[in-house]
Design an enzyme around this catalytic site. Structure first.
Site, PDB file in Angstrom:
ATOM      1  N   CYS A   1      -2.132  -2.361   9.450  1.00 47.57           N
ATOM      2  CA  CYS A   1      -2.838  -1.688   8.359  1.00 47.57           C
ATOM      3  C   CYS A   1      -4.341  -1.904   8.579  1.00 47.57           C
ATOM      4  O   CYS A   1      -4.741  -2.687   9.448  1.00 47.57           O
ATOM      5  CB  CYS A   1      -2.422  -2.322   7.035  1.00 47.57           C
ATOM      6  SG  CYS A   1      -2.798  -4.088   7.009  1.00 47.57           S
TER       7      CYS A   1
ATOM      8  N   GLU B   1      -1.973 -15.765   0.103  1.00 50.10           N
ATOM      9  CA  GLU B   1      -2.713 -14.805  -0.739  1.00 50.10           C
ATOM     10  C   GLU B   1      -2.628 -15.219  -2.209  1.00 50.10           C
ATOM     11  O   GLU B   1      -3.621 -15.140  -2.952  1.00 50.10           O
ATOM     12  CB  GLU B   1      -2.157 -13.385  -0.571  1.00 50.10           C
ATOM     13  CG  GLU B   1      -2.938 -12.397  -1.425  1.00 50.10           C
ATOM     14  CD  GLU B   1      -2.362 -10.990  -1.433  1.00 50.10           C
ATOM     15  OE1 GLU B   1      -1.835 -10.546  -0.399  1.00 50.10           O
ATOM     16  OE2 GLU B   1      -2.456 -10.334  -2.487  1.00 50.10           O
TER      17      GLU B   1
ATOM     18  N   CYS C   1      -1.687  -2.238  -2.665  1.00 54.21           N
ATOM     19  CA  CYS C   1      -1.990  -1.836  -1.291  1.00 54.21           C
ATOM     20  C   CYS C   1      -1.249  -0.583  -0.810  1.00 54.21           C
ATOM     21  O   CYS C   1      -0.022  -0.517  -0.848  1.00 54.21           O
ATOM     22  CB  CYS C   1      -1.661  -3.021  -0.402  1.00 54.21           C
ATOM     23  SG  CYS C   1      -1.614  -2.583   1.302  1.00 54.21           S
TER      24      CYS C   1
ATOM     25  N   ASN D   1       5.362  -9.016   3.966  1.00 56.94           N
ATOM     26  CA  ASN D   1       5.688  -7.588   3.955  1.00 56.94           C
ATOM     27  C   ASN D   1       6.759  -7.242   4.985  1.00 56.94           C
ATOM     28  O   ASN D   1       7.546  -6.322   4.777  1.00 56.94           O
ATOM     29  CB  ASN D   1       4.411  -6.746   4.079  1.00 56.94           C
ATOM     30  CG  ASN D   1       3.889  -6.684   5.487  1.00 56.94           C
ATOM     31  OD1 ASN D   1       4.298  -5.863   6.274  1.00 56.94           O
ATOM     32  ND2 ASN D   1       2.973  -7.592   5.832  1.00 56.94           N
TER      33      ASN D   1
HETATM   34  S1  SF4 Z   1      -3.706  -5.862   1.357  1.00 62.62           S
HETATM   35 FE1  SF4 Z   1      -2.664  -4.180   2.421  1.00 62.62          FE
HETATM   36  S2  SF4 Z   1      -4.269  -3.328   3.757  1.00 62.62           S
HETATM   37 FE2  SF4 Z   1      -4.923  -5.366   3.132  1.00 62.62          FE
HETATM   38  S3  SF4 Z   1      -4.182  -6.737   4.742  1.00 62.62           S
HETATM   39 FE3  SF4 Z   1      -2.644  -6.750   3.131  1.00 62.62          FE
HETATM   40  S4  SF4 Z   1      -1.176  -5.191   3.793  1.00 62.62           S
HETATM   41 FE4  SF4 Z   1      -3.050  -4.813   4.919  1.00 62.62          FE
END
Ligand code: SF4
Length: 308
Positions: free
Chosen positions: A12, A126, A194, A224
Site C-alpha cells: 500500500c 499501531e 484505510c 492485515n
Molecule cells: S494505514 Fe493503510 S495505507 Fe497506511 S500503512 Fe497501514 S495499510 Fe498501508
C-alpha cells in the site's frame, strides 16, 4: 492448475513510503540508520534493509547518540517521541499518514471531553502508538463482548476511532454495538479507515468466489495479512498464510483446480512471484490477474528527505 491473483494485493502507499524513507535515509546520511520496530511487518523487507545498513531496534535506548532514527509505519506513542527529543536523536517519522490521521481524530474527540474508545487488537504496535498519542485514557475494545463490558454510563459522551488495518466490514458490528449502547456517540466517517485494507479485503472476497484454495502471502505478525486469510476461511475456502514459496505445502493443493493468491499490504510482489514459482515446481500453471480496484494513492516522504 489455474492461478488467479487478487487485485489489488500487496504494498500500500503507507508501506511504500515507509520503506522508501529508510532507503532514502541510508542514501542521504549513509549507514547505519536505526529503525524503531520492524519498518513494516515483513521479514523479507526487513532483511533487505538490514543488508543495506539499517539496524532494527525495539527501544530507543539501543540507538547510539545522534544516530539517524526512523519510526516505523505503525506510529509511536508520545513518550517515544519525547524520549527521542530528549536524547536529541534526528528522527524521520515514517508513520503512515492514515495512522497519524487516526491519532489526530482521537486527540480531537478527547479535547471535546468525550470518552475515547479504540477498536483494535491489544498489543499491536499501531494500537500502542495510538493509545500513547492521545492525552488521556483510551478504552480498547476488540470485539462486541468488550463493548458490553465497558463500565461507562449510557449517556456518557463517547467517541470511537479504529486501528487502520481493520476494514469497514471488520468494525461494523462493534460500531453498531457501541451505537446501541451509548446515546451520544461520534466516530469518523467509516470511509476514512484505510483504503488499502478495505480494497485488499474486498479483492479477497471476490477471489474467494472463484478458487478452491487461497494462499495469502504475508507475515504471521502482519495484522492485515492474517485478516485476509481469515476472510477466505470465513467464506469457506481453505486459506493459508505463507511467508514465501518455501512454506507452500503440496498437500493443500491436491484437490485444487484453481488457486487464488493475494498478499498483505506489507508483502512485496517478489514474494508472490516466489509462491508462483513454487507452484510451478508442483505442476504447470496458468496465471491471470483479476480485475479490481485501481489504486493511485501516493504519500509524500518526510520533508527532511525531500529538501537538500
Ligand atoms: S494505514 Fe493503510 S495505507 Fe497506511 S500503512 Fe497501514 S495499510 Fe498501508
Amino acid at each position: 492448475m489455474e492461478v488467479l491473483l487478487a487485485q489489488p494485493r500487496g504494498f500500500c502507499a503507507g508501506v511504500v513510503r515507509a520503506i522508501e524513507t529508510v532507503e532514502r535515509a541510508l542514501e542521504k546520511y549513509g549507514p547505519p540508520v536505526y529503525v524503531r520496530h520492524e519498518i513494516v511487518h515483513n521479514k523479507y523487507v526487513v532483511e533487505s534493509l538490514k543488508n543495506k545498513g539499517a539496524i532494527f531496534v525495539e527501544n530507543l535506548s539501543e540507538v547510539p547518540t545522534k544516530a539517524v532514527t526512523v519510526f516505523s509505519a505503525h506510529g509511536v506513542a508520545r513518550s517515544v517521541e519525547e524520549e527521542a527529543a530528549a536524547r536529541g536523536l534526528p528522527v524521520l517519522n515514517a508513520t503512515c499518514p492514515l495512522v497519524t490521521k487516526v491519532h489526530n481524530q482521537g486527540k480531537r474527540y478527547m479535547s471535546k471531553g468525550r470518552a475515547l474508545v479504540l477498536i483494535g487488537h491489544a498489543g499491536h504496535p499501531e494500537v500502542e502508538g495510538t493509545m500513547g498519542q492521545v492525552p488521556g485514557p483510551v478504552l480498547l475494545v476488540q470485539d462486541v463482548d468488550d463493548v458490553a463490558a465497558l463500565t461507562l454510563h449510557a449517556d456518557t459522551p463517547v467517541a470511537y476511532i479504529t486501528q487502520t488495518t481493520l476494514s469497514v466490514d471488520d468494525t461494523k458490528d462493534i460500531i453498531l454495538a457501541l451505537q446501541q449502547r451509548f446515546t451520544d456517540i461520534q466516530g469518523p466517517d467509516t470511509r476514512d479507515i484505510c483504503y488499502a485494507t478495505q480494497n485488499r479485503q474486498s479483492a479477497v472476497r471476490d477471489l474467494s468466489k472463484l478458487v478452491d484454495v487461497i494462499l495469502v502471502v504475508g507475515a504471521t505478525n502482519s495484522s492485515n495479512s492474517n485478516r485476509l486469510r481469515e476472510i477466505g476461511t470465513e467464506v469457506g475456502v481453505a486459506s493459508y498464510l505463507i511467508a514465501d514459496g518455501s512454506e507452500l505445502n503440496a498437500e493443500w493443493l491436491k484437490d485444487a483446480k484453481t488457486v487464488g493468491i493475494t498478499a498483505g499490504a506489507s508483502a512485496p510482489e517478489v514474494l508472490v512471484d516466489d509462491v508462483i514459482e513454487a507452484l510451478r515446481r508442483i505442476g504447470p500453471v496458468a496465471v491471470s490477474v483479476l480485475p479490481g480496484r485501481e489504486e493511485n494513492i501516493e504519500f509524500r516522504l518526510p520533508s527532511e528527505l525531500t529538501t537538500a
